[in-house]
Motif scaffolding. Sequence first.
Motif, PDB file in Angstrom:
ATOM      1  N   HIS A  48       0.724  -1.170  -0.134  1.00  0.00           N
ATOM      2  CA  HIS A  48       0.034   0.048   0.016  1.00  0.00           C
ATOM      3  C   HIS A  48       0.963   1.215   0.059  1.00  0.00           C
ATOM      4  O   HIS A  48       0.326   2.257   0.544  1.00  0.00           O
ATOM      5  CB  HIS A  48      -0.969   0.081   1.206  1.00  0.00           C
ATOM      6  CG  HIS A  48      -1.929  -1.206   1.051  1.00  0.00           C
ATOM      7  ND1 HIS A  48      -2.834  -1.393   0.302  1.00  0.00           N
ATOM      8  CD2 HIS A  48      -1.589  -2.254   2.192  1.00  0.00           C
ATOM      9  CE1 HIS A  48      -3.264  -2.642   0.568  1.00  0.00           C
ATOM     10  NE2 HIS A  48      -2.698  -3.440   1.581  1.00  0.00           N
ATOM     11  N   ALA A  49       2.138   1.260  -0.410  1.00  0.00           N
ATOM     12  CA  ALA A  49       2.933   2.404  -0.826  1.00  0.00           C
ATOM     13  C   ALA A  49       2.262   3.244  -1.490  1.00  0.00           C
ATOM     14  O   ALA A  49       1.890   2.577  -2.723  1.00  0.00           O
ATOM     15  CB  ALA A  49       4.250   2.024  -1.074  1.00  0.00           C
ATOM     16  N   ASN A  50       2.130   4.597  -1.554  1.00  0.00           N
ATOM     17  CA  ASN A  50       1.910   5.443  -2.447  1.00  0.00           C
ATOM     18  C   ASN A  50       2.844   6.440  -2.997  1.00  0.00           C
ATOM     19  O   ASN A  50       2.487   7.121  -4.002  1.00  0.00           O
ATOM     20  CB  ASN A  50       0.828   6.454  -2.280  1.00  0.00           C
ATOM     21  CG  ASN A  50       1.261   7.103  -0.768  1.00  0.00           C
ATOM     22  OD1 ASN A  50       2.382   7.413  -0.763  1.00  0.00           O
ATOM     23  ND2 ASN A  50      -0.002   7.578   0.135  1.00  0.00           N
ATOM     24  N   SER A  51       4.185   6.096  -2.593  1.00  0.00           N
ATOM     25  CA  SER A  51       5.217   6.973  -3.116  1.00  0.00           C
ATOM     26  C   SER A  51       6.569   6.149  -3.167  1.00  0.00           C
ATOM     27  O   SER A  51       6.705   5.270  -2.421  1.00  0.00           O
ATOM     28  CB  SER A  51       5.447   8.209  -2.356  1.00  0.00           C
ATOM     29  OG  SER A  51       6.362   9.150  -2.764  1.00  0.00           O
ATOM     30  N   ALA A  52       7.565   6.452  -3.829  1.00  0.00           N
ATOM     31  CA  ALA A  52       8.740   5.952  -4.154  1.00  0.00           C
ATOM     32  C   ALA A  52      10.131   6.831  -4.478  1.00  0.00           C
ATOM     33  O   ALA A  52       9.826   7.812  -4.957  1.00  0.00           O
ATOM     34  CB  ALA A  52       8.869   4.813  -5.132  1.00  0.00           C
ATOM     35  N   ALA A  53      11.031   6.685  -3.476  1.00  0.00           N
ATOM     36  CA  ALA A  53      12.050   7.580  -3.850  1.00  0.00           C
ATOM     37  C   ALA A  53      12.901   6.851  -4.839  1.00  0.00           C
ATOM     38  O   ALA A  53      13.456   5.676  -4.530  1.00  0.00           O
ATOM     39  CB  ALA A  53      12.967   7.740  -2.360  1.00  0.00           C
ATOM     40  N   VAL A  54      13.457   7.621  -5.772  1.00  0.00           N
ATOM     41  CA  VAL A  54      14.259   6.961  -6.867  1.00  0.00           C
ATOM     42  C   VAL A  54      15.546   7.729  -6.863  1.00  0.00           C
ATOM     43  O   VAL A  54      15.671   8.939  -6.724  1.00  0.00           O
ATOM     44  CB  VAL A  54      13.540   7.267  -8.440  1.00  0.00           C
ATOM     45  CG1 VAL A  54      14.392   6.793  -9.295  1.00  0.00           C
ATOM     46  CG2 VAL A  54      12.243   6.430  -8.526  1.00  0.00           C
ATOM     47  N   MET A  55      16.583   7.008  -6.793  1.00  0.00           N
ATOM     48  CA  MET A  55      17.937   7.261  -6.240  1.00  0.00           C
ATOM     49  C   MET A  55      18.968   7.231  -7.174  1.00  0.00           C
ATOM     50  O   MET A  55      19.870   6.014  -7.124  1.00  0.00           O
ATOM     51  CB  MET A  55      18.096   6.692  -4.949  1.00  0.00           C
ATOM     52  CG  MET A  55      17.139   7.072  -3.993  1.00  0.00           C
ATOM     53  SD  MET A  55      17.349   6.158  -2.471  1.00  0.00           S
ATOM     54  CE  MET A  55      17.064   4.573  -3.071  1.00  0.00           C
ATOM     55  N   PRO A  56      19.198   8.116  -8.348  1.00  0.00           N
ATOM     56  CA  PRO A  56      20.221   7.996  -9.033  1.00  0.00           C
ATOM     57  C   PRO A  56      21.567   8.327  -8.476  1.00  0.00           C
ATOM     58  O   PRO A  56      21.460   9.014  -7.331  1.00  0.00           O
ATOM     59  CB  PRO A  56      20.086   8.912 -10.183  1.00  0.00           C
ATOM     60  CG  PRO A  56      18.900   9.911  -9.852  1.00  0.00           C
ATOM     61  CD  PRO A  56      18.202   8.966  -8.816  1.00  0.00           C
ATOM     62  N   PHE A  57      22.800   7.903  -8.810  1.00  0.00           N
ATOM     63  CA  PHE A  57      24.081   8.263  -8.154  1.00  0.00           C
ATOM     64  C   PHE A  57      25.143   8.916  -8.874  1.00  0.00           C
ATOM     65  O   PHE A  57      25.160   8.952 -10.146  1.00  0.00           O
ATOM     66  CB  PHE A  57      24.637   6.991  -7.643  1.00  0.00           C
ATOM     67  CG  PHE A  57      24.056   6.657  -6.348  1.00  0.00           C
ATOM     68  CD1 PHE A  57      24.714   7.003  -4.911  1.00  0.00           C
ATOM     69  CD2 PHE A  57      22.710   5.851  -6.109  1.00  0.00           C
ATOM     70  CE1 PHE A  57      24.317   6.832  -3.995  1.00  0.00           C
ATOM     71  CE2 PHE A  57      22.219   5.494  -4.864  1.00  0.00           C
ATOM     72  CZ  PHE A  57      23.059   5.915  -3.600  1.00  0.00           C
ATOM     73  N   GLY A  58      25.725   9.866  -8.093  1.00  0.00           N
ATOM     74  CA  GLY A  58      27.191  10.497  -8.640  1.00  0.00           C
ATOM     75  C   GLY A  58      28.085   9.990  -7.626  1.00  0.00           C
ATOM     76  O   GLY A  58      27.932   9.521  -6.490  1.00  0.00           O
ATOM     77  N   PHE A  59      29.323   9.985  -8.165  1.00  0.00           N
ATOM     78  CA  PHE A  59      30.231   9.380  -7.452  1.00  0.00           C
ATOM     79  C   PHE A  59      31.805  10.429  -7.393  1.00  0.00           C
ATOM     80  O   PHE A  59      31.934  11.243  -8.260  1.00  0.00           O
ATOM     81  CB  PHE A  59      30.921   7.966  -8.078  1.00  0.00           C
ATOM     82  CG  PHE A  59      29.865   7.014  -8.196  1.00  0.00           C
ATOM     83  CD1 PHE A  59      29.748   6.009  -7.128  1.00  0.00           C
ATOM     84  CD2 PHE A  59      29.019   6.672  -9.259  1.00  0.00           C
ATOM     85  CE1 PHE A  59      28.694   5.022  -6.999  1.00  0.00           C
ATOM     86  CE2 PHE A  59      27.898   5.864  -9.145  1.00  0.00           C
ATOM     87  CZ  PHE A  59      27.988   4.911  -8.088  1.00  0.00           C
ATOM     88  N   MET A  60      32.357  10.189  -5.996  1.00  0.00           N
ATOM     89  CA  MET A  60      33.296  10.697  -5.802  1.00  0.00           C
ATOM     90  C   MET A  60      34.467  10.120  -5.355  1.00  0.00           C
ATOM     91  O   MET A  60      34.403   8.995  -4.557  1.00  0.00           O
ATOM     92  CB  MET A  60      33.148  12.080  -4.672  1.00  0.00           C
ATOM     93  CG  MET A  60      32.220  13.186  -4.932  1.00  0.00           C
ATOM     94  SD  MET A  60      31.714  14.032  -3.674  1.00  0.00           S
ATOM     95  CE  MET A  60      33.267  15.119  -3.294  1.00  0.00           C
TER      96      MET A  60
END
Length: 335
Positions: A48-60
Amino acid sequence: MRKLGLLFICFIQFSCTSDAQEKINGVSFVASRDKATQAQVDEVLNIHANSAAVMPFGFMREIASPEIIFDTDRQWFGETSEGAKQYIALLQKNGITVMLKPQIWVWRGEFTGTIMMETEENWKKLENSYDKFILNYAALAEETSVPILCIGTELEKFVESRPDYWLGLIKKVRAIYKGKLTYAANWDEYKRTPFWKELDYIGIDAYFPLSDAKTPTVKGLQQGWQPWKEKISEVSLANDKQVLFTEFGYRSMDYTAKKPWMVDNNEDNVNLVAQANAKEAIFNEFWSEDWFAGGYVWKWFIKHDTSGGALDNRFTPQNKPAQEVIGNHYKAFKN
């Protein structure tokens, strides 16, 4: 007339109560090597989730490196702009809203909160590099009609050292992106974050220490929340902004609420009850508060069938009792 007046008051009260119950019930949708599939999104819907965090990445390359590397062919699909766009489209097709949350990974997993440049020249290089990184995803968020964009995650020293840069960045982002903005402050950082009034949500990665018990009870955990909750609500009131837990979660192991931020590779005893109790307590304490917007469970792997389980002591609630706790509460506060 009097009866009509009473009915009107009751209607207003009911409407306010209903609005207060509408929450962001989210999962942190972990980037994968592969494209997301409908079957994987179905598992998000099942809780029953109504939202999602989508997490692209940058690297150091290191803490003092001024260059952020992103959108390369060496990254996993889900870590790139192309992957984020595919995830967003599929989630939105299923009625799941998205918070786009681009993040930085420092080589060897060094804590991003300690990123510090050694010269003014390198600070300027980092700022230019971070502009390119975040404005790239601001444009993607606008293109895909994402309702929330997170402009940074746990970057305390960067924020503390360069406050004017961050105020300028917010203006640049708003020139591109018309949705709501937040920043994901670490649990021990959020009170010092200087730009909450310029954003739409006070974002907190909610890894607050709550209990020294091996298997803390729900009651004990709720007691542990009280001093923290009071301080969080004060910051919300002072800035006239709702609080959003940009991450919240607990490992399924002994003493899970003592240092909830720990991400080491220990093999401490699996404790499924402790994780479930901690989830129950956080829902009980926050989800009914008007000043609280909701949050994103850390973390949810897209390959559900092979994630988590009874022998896993990591953060994911998948295929554990904590998953049922989340599903029950998300259903109760479903939009």
